[in-house]
Write a protein that holds these residues in place. Sequence first.
Motif, PDB file in Angstrom:
ATOM      1  N   UNK A   1      14.775-107.514  55.608  1.00 43.15           N
ATOM      2  CA  UNK A   1      13.676-106.976  56.426  1.00 43.15           C
ATOM      3  C   UNK A   1      12.503-106.721  55.490  1.00 43.15           C
ATOM      4  N   UNK A   2      11.812-107.824  55.177  1.00 42.10           N
ATOM      5  CA  UNK A   2      10.810-107.731  54.104  1.00 42.10           C
ATOM      6  C   UNK A   2       9.580-106.935  54.519  1.00 42.10           C
ATOM      7  N   UNK A   3       9.343-106.812  55.845  1.00 41.60           N
ATOM      8  CA  UNK A   3       8.144-106.089  56.284  1.00 41.60           C
ATOM      9  C   UNK A   3       8.477-104.717  56.885  1.00 41.60           C
ATOM     10  N   UNK A   4       9.729-104.305  56.713  1.00 45.38           N
ATOM     11  CA  UNK A   4      10.149-102.966  57.159  1.00 45.38           C
ATOM     12  C   UNK A   4       9.815-102.668  58.619  1.00 45.38           C
ATOM     13  N   UNK A   5       9.931-103.680  59.470  1.00 45.10           N
ATOM     14  CA  UNK A   5       9.665-103.416  60.893  1.00 45.10           C
ATOM     15  C   UNK A   5      10.958-103.111  61.643  1.00 45.10           C
ATOM     16  N   UNK A   6      12.038-103.029  60.915  1.00 44.67           N
ATOM     17  CA  UNK A   6      13.311-102.672  61.538  1.00 44.67           C
ATOM     18  C   UNK A   6      14.070-103.860  62.096  1.00 44.67           C
ATOM     19  N   UNK A   7      13.491-105.045  61.964  1.00 42.17           N
ATOM     20  CA  UNK A   7      14.167-106.257  62.433  1.00 42.17           C
ATOM     21  C   UNK A   7      14.408-107.177  61.229  1.00 42.17           C
ATOM     22  N   UNK A   8      15.644-107.444  60.913  1.00 45.28           N
ATOM     23  CA  UNK A   8      15.928-108.243  59.723  1.00 45.28           C
ATOM     24  C   UNK A   8      15.357-109.658  59.829  1.00 45.28           C
ATOM     25  N   UNK A   9      14.710-110.075  58.770  1.00 45.61           N
ATOM     26  CA  UNK A   9      14.171-111.430  58.686  1.00 45.61           C
ATOM     27  C   UNK A   9      15.181-112.299  57.933  1.00 45.61           C
TER      28      UNK A   9
ATOM     29  N   UNK B   1      26.612-101.877  50.836  1.00 45.16           N
ATOM     30  CA  UNK B   1      26.648-102.923  49.828  1.00 45.16           C
ATOM     31  C   UNK B   1      26.342-104.231  50.517  1.00 45.16           C
ATOM     32  N   UNK B   2      25.203-104.794  50.213  1.00 39.69           N
ATOM     33  CA  UNK B   2      24.830-106.044  50.898  1.00 39.69           C
ATOM     34  C   UNK B   2      25.258-107.281  50.134  1.00 39.69           C
ATOM     35  N   UNK B   3      25.805-107.091  48.918  1.00 35.58           N
ATOM     36  CA  UNK B   3      26.227-108.247  48.116  1.00 35.58           C
ATOM     37  C   UNK B   3      27.676-108.566  48.437  1.00 35.58           C
ATOM     38  N   UNK B   4      27.873-109.618  49.161  1.00 40.43           N
ATOM     39  CA  UNK B   4      29.223-110.077  49.494  1.00 40.43           C
ATOM     40  C   UNK B   4      29.071-111.478  50.036  1.00 40.43           C
ATOM     41  N   UNK B   5      30.191-112.100  50.381  1.00 35.18           N
ATOM     42  CA  UNK B   5      30.196-113.446  50.924  1.00 35.18           C
ATOM     43  C   UNK B   5      30.089-114.465  49.793  1.00 35.18           C
ATOM     44  N   UNK B   6      29.321-115.511  50.005  1.00 34.88           N
ATOM     45  CA  UNK B   6      29.176-116.569  49.013  1.00 34.88           C
ATOM     46  C   UNK B   6      27.689-116.881  48.886  1.00 34.88           C
ATOM     47  N   UNK B   7      27.143-116.557  47.738  1.00 35.62           N
ATOM     48  CA  UNK B   7      25.741-116.842  47.413  1.00 35.62           C
ATOM     49  C   UNK B   7      24.769-116.242  48.434  1.00 35.62           C
ATOM     50  N   UNK B   8      25.198-115.224  49.124  1.00 33.74           N
ATOM     51  CA  UNK B   8      24.424-114.722  50.260  1.00 33.74           C
ATOM     52  C   UNK B   8      24.238-113.210  50.191  1.00 33.74           C
ATOM     53  N   UNK B   9      23.390-112.711  51.064  1.00 35.61           N
ATOM     54  CA  UNK B   9      23.102-111.286  51.072  1.00 35.61           C
ATOM     55  C   UNK B   9      22.994-110.800  52.520  1.00 35.61           C
ATOM     56  N   UNK B  10      23.662-109.707  52.784  1.00 37.35           N
ATOM     57  CA  UNK B  10      23.721-109.169  54.143  1.00 37.35           C
ATOM     58  C   UNK B  10      22.651-108.095  54.336  1.00 37.35           C
ATOM     59  N   UNK B  11      22.510-107.657  55.576  1.00 35.74           N
ATOM     60  CA  UNK B  11      21.550-106.598  55.887  1.00 35.74           C
ATOM     61  C   UNK B  11      21.879-105.348  55.053  1.00 35.74           C
ATOM     62  N   UNK B  12      20.849-104.665  54.593  1.00 36.10           N
ATOM     63  CA  UNK B  12      21.088-103.445  53.813  1.00 36.10           C
ATOM     64  C   UNK B  12      21.486-102.270  54.704  1.00 36.10           C
ATOM     65  N   UNK B  13      21.311-102.432  55.994  1.00 35.68           N
ATOM     66  CA  UNK B  13      21.726-101.352  56.906  1.00 35.68           C
ATOM     67  C   UNK B  13      23.238-101.412  57.093  1.00 35.68           C
ATOM     68  N   UNK B  14      23.809-100.263  57.257  1.00 36.92           N
ATOM     69  CA  UNK B  14      25.255-100.187  57.487  1.00 36.92           C
ATOM     70  C   UNK B  14      25.507-100.038  58.981  1.00 36.92           C
ATOM     71  N   UNK B  15      26.306-100.926  59.526  1.00 38.65           N
ATOM     72  CA  UNK B  15      26.608-100.913  60.958  1.00 38.65           C
ATOM     73  C   UNK B  15      28.044-100.431  61.158  1.00 38.65           C
ATOM     74  N   UNK B  16      28.203 -99.478  62.023  1.00 35.35           N
ATOM     75  CA  UNK B  16      29.540 -98.912  62.251  1.00 35.35           C
ATOM     76  C   UNK B  16      29.853 -98.916  63.739  1.00 35.35           C
ATOM     77  N   UNK B  17      30.973 -99.498  64.086  1.00 30.22           N
ATOM     78  CA  UNK B  17      31.421 -99.465  65.474  1.00 30.22           C
ATOM     79  C   UNK B  17      32.030 -98.106  65.780  1.00 30.22           C
ATOM     80  N   UNK B  18      31.705 -97.561  66.946  1.00 31.63           N
ATOM     81  CA  UNK B  18      32.192 -96.215  67.287  1.00 31.63           C
ATOM     82  C   UNK B  18      33.177 -96.224  68.443  1.00 31.63           C
TER      83      UNK B  18
END
Lengths: 350, 552
Positions: B69-77, B500-517
């Motif tokens: 989310x490079x422009x911090x608008x709350x929507x991941x780019x 932790x957004x560093x996982x997978x393979x050569x990739x990067x995940x959203x920095x937000x943490x999502x939790x199912x409730x």
Amino acid sequence: MRGSIVFALAMLPVAPWASRSLDAQQTDQAKAAAIQERLKRVGADVMSRPDRANDAIRELKAILAEDPRSAEAHMYLGIAYRVLGSPEMIGEAVAELRQALELEPRHVPARFYLAHLYLNLGRATRAREELEAALAQAPGQPQFLALLGETERQVGNPRRSVDLNRQALQANDSLAEARYYLALALLDLKQTDEGIRELERVVQSGPAVVDAYVSLGTAYIEAGRFDAALETLARGTQIDAARPELRILMARAYRSKGLLDQAQAQLKLASSKRGASLASPFQQDQQVEFDLRLEQARLAAKQGRLDAAAESFQRVLDMDPEYAPAKRELAEVRKQMQERVQKKKPGGQR
Amino acid sequence: MIERAWPAALVSLFLLSSSSPAGQPGAPNRRARFVDVTASAKIDFVHSSGSSAQKHMVETFGSGVAWVDYDNDGFPDLYFVNGAPGAPNALYHNNRDGTFSDVTRQAGVAGEGAGKTAYKTGVAVGDYDNDGFLDLYVTAFGPNVLYKNNGNGTFTDVTATAGVAGPPTEWSTSTGFLDYDRDGDLDLYVANYVEFPMTNSPFCGLRKEGYRMYCLPTLFDGVADRLYRNNGNGTFTDVSKQAGIANPAGKGLGVTFCDFDRDGDEDIYIANDMVRNFLYRNNGDGTFLDVAYGAGVGFDSNGKPQAGMGVDCADVDGDGLPEIFVTNFAEELNTLYQNRGDGIFEDVTQKAGLGSGFVPLGFGTKMFDLDNDGDLDIHVTNGHVIDNVKLYQPNLTYAQKDLLYENIGGKFRDITDVSGPALQVPRVGRGLAVADFDNDGNLDVVISSVGQRPALLRNQGTPGNNWITIRAEGTKSNRFGLGATITVETPEGRQVREINNAASYQSSNDVRLHIGAGKAKTISRIDVLWPSGTKQTLQNVAVNQNLVIKEQ
């Protein structure tokens, strides 16, 4: 046999210059001493008891669990994987030896075994680098000289190989691998009689290393001494019945003597014993596949099974399209096939 | 403290605008389904592998993908790395309406500098200068590049100043930002692969026409990874050797960070290709110790090294300790190492029901709660590395289907076949990254493929389950709270997660943490353990919101 063969394992004692890693010295003294004692024991096993390689690997992993930075444990583990000889562990063997050298560059035996592995992988230049570094640390060490000699032979310098192996034998006349590598270099130089004599000395000195029997069997066949070849190769099978090279060579000798059924039986055994695929990182495995296909083609041609011969020659050329003998023999087989067709045509045969 | 919350109203918009098999009569159950929305999202990126007759290994690698989310608008780019030299990377701005716009040119992140000669591979996302804007680090077989986010929609290549290019011929793969020394700024870990002779690529396979194949990594020496310590002034120092991670035995492909021993600092796990994996325990003094032998995470259960590709770590069995999941080669199982809590892990792959991963060749992966039921499921994207593999092994294919596993009480069920047509499409999958790009409360997946278009898979959700997304805002800690441990308690149970957004393979995940409730209407309690050591607690927090927690 084309290509190169190296000893499955040169039983090298760990030289006294193999010192403990710095980190181990910094751990608790009692614990370090206990680990050192275990390393001494398992190291001796790795060097002299290939039948205990799996036990040694378990013990070395346990040691590394306690002391992950033990250069010696990494080194012995690399050597133990090398003893197992399976393609799936060769990368791990290289990795462990490289880690050992990263932790303790003075572990010269690690360089020797690493060089062996690089030769197995067809990386003679890297093998040479390791051996030159080892010799800089241990000048004149005969086993290093011998393996460097073999490395030179593999990169096309058999004369340098002869020189280096003679130096090694001067330092230790009973060093079987130096004599073996010397013989290979002499054969490359077409000094066949001298090469065979050296190989006979190696085999007579009694090391349980099949490669020597394979090489001597090959030399006998190329000299037309088929009975001697069969006798030598049969002795080789007593050491390691699972090695397909011995069976392929026996098939070749039988075929050369006109004993085609015996040849067929040996090829059947060779086929059942080869486990490696073309994807094997071992050069030797790919060489076995090539030699097996070639011998199958030649035997089929001799048996008059022309279709099978053509197919097998084609499979040889799939592996090496530039291999001239296979091209020539395939052309000959195809010519015979055409002649057969001609003969079958009405009026084609009088 | 709740700073602000994103409205979740877009959920209904998306449900109305998309055709939802789950909502159609006869839909099998409430299970989450994925729909390929790449085309409707207007993502037209195509990866270029640079494939050649010489069969350079790097052509098999594919490239990573990142949610940023490079422009911090709350929507991941979205940021796609492109492989072949000269092939441009692509940044897509999230238009907040389900579509994206290509903003690569104005953003200046195409990779026109070093990327002209390098094969670009991986990507990391993190705010290395703590200015509140996420930066990008792109790895390559060649010089790596650090793009500083200027905060105005543009980026500047600051690699030379920062000192993180690496040697010009080094082959870097996965990478990630972490604050290993807990000094409040993000450091950088770069996994390296092998020494590959580009000018003299060895011939592997049959010499028959069409049969040349890519070589095994066994033929090449590994290259030590690199750890760059952030000096806090825009520059980094290569501390690989003194930190104890410079092991030339490694052939690193996957990287992830978790606090495996719960001692408050991040440890590092590296998936290596055909040699054992590494687990670097953070000693808390700037050094690491590879404890893979003692922990039992270096090999498979038979003691054999596997061809590790992608990796993730997270608590899948609900005991609060992170497990490790590694994807591996064809005819190897993907491995799940269960954290026993005593420094030892157990390979529970078969026991956990993950046996269907045997035939495909796994790459990108992520453990995430796809159905918001409060536990972590697993997605793996697959694809072989040898394009002509069928000539050698007729039972294998180059393009392969993904694998999706549902977590049921710590065991997994393969639900690929019932999770929508998007998962039935074979692809040459490599990178995979997860984010709720439409903020509808369901985690979506993007997958990069070798030489193909990527796939943006929208999660249509599981009706009735609630969720919360947490964006951590560090003050003493790094600005996006990477490395923070979040414990969430609901009447349905307790979940421990790490940002932790560093996982997978050569990739990067959203920095937000999502939790199912799950069915919980309220989060009873949220505990945050910041990397700085600060502890913070929130109580009675509403579900179904994007929550920002600022470090107190």
